[in-house]
Motif scaffolding. Structure first.
Motif, PDB file in Angstrom:
ATOM      1  N   ILE A  26       0.841  -1.374  -0.060  1.00  0.00           N
ATOM      2  CA  ILE A  26       0.093  -0.075   0.210  1.00  0.00           C
ATOM      3  C   ILE A  26       0.796   1.424   0.020  1.00  0.00           C
ATOM      4  N   TYR A  27       0.507   2.307  -0.960  1.00  0.00           N
ATOM      5  CA  TYR A  27       1.283   3.301  -0.950  1.00  0.00           C
ATOM      6  C   TYR A  27       0.324   4.353  -1.329  1.00  0.00           C
ATOM      7  N   TYR A  28       0.730   5.815  -1.049  1.00  0.00           N
ATOM      8  CA  TYR A  28      -0.159   6.809  -0.927  1.00  0.00           C
ATOM      9  C   TYR A  28       0.139   7.689  -2.130  1.00  0.00           C
ATOM     10  N   GLU A  29      -0.684   8.004  -2.965  1.00  0.00           N
ATOM     11  CA  GLU A  29      -0.708   8.770  -4.301  1.00  0.00           C
ATOM     12  C   GLU A  29      -1.109  10.034  -3.890  1.00  0.00           C
ATOM     13  N   ARG A  30      -0.286  11.278  -4.349  1.00  0.00           N
ATOM     14  CA  ARG A  30      -0.572  12.518  -3.984  1.00  0.00           C
ATOM     15  C   ARG A  30      -1.574  13.120  -5.122  1.00  0.00           C
ATOM     16  N   GLN A  31      -2.745  13.756  -4.725  1.00  0.00           N
ATOM     17  CA  GLN A  31      -3.566  14.193  -5.630  1.00  0.00           C
ATOM     18  C   GLN A  31      -3.939  15.573  -5.132  1.00  0.00           C
ATOM     19  N   VAL A  32      -3.586  16.518  -6.136  1.00  0.00           N
ATOM     20  CA  VAL A  32      -3.742  18.060  -6.141  1.00  0.00           C
ATOM     21  C   VAL A  32      -4.859  18.640  -6.661  1.00  0.00           C
TER      22      VAL A  32
END
Length: 83
Positions: A26-32
């Motif tokens: 599990i990784y965290y993807e940055r959304q702007v």
């Protein structure tokens, strides 16, 4: 784990043995999100969305490396000795 699979592949190995349950990472993807205001500037809002990556599938597709989950030495031994 991703760095380890790359290192194993770069070393020329065909198999990477891992403990059970570690094939999914599990990784965290940055959304702007950008929102313009009437005052002439933008408001930026970042959030991090969890994503799951299957290491076994990704390593095989991208590197040709077989990632195998093994529970004990008896399951691992066949990968050390090839016919």
């Amino acid at each position: 784990m991703l760095e380890k699979t790359k290192a194993v592949s770069d070393a020329g190995y065909k198999y990477f043995l891992i403990p059970p349950g570690q094939a999914d990472v599990i990784y965290y993807e940055r959304q702007v999100e950008r929102r313009s205001t009437d005052l002439g500037f933008d408001i930026m809002r970042s959030k991090y969305v969890p994503r799951t990556l299957n290491i076994s599938r990704a390593a095989f597709e991208e590197l040709g490396l077989n990632v195998v989950e093994v529970s004990n030495i008896d399951e691992a031994l066949p990968y050390f000795f090839e016919d």
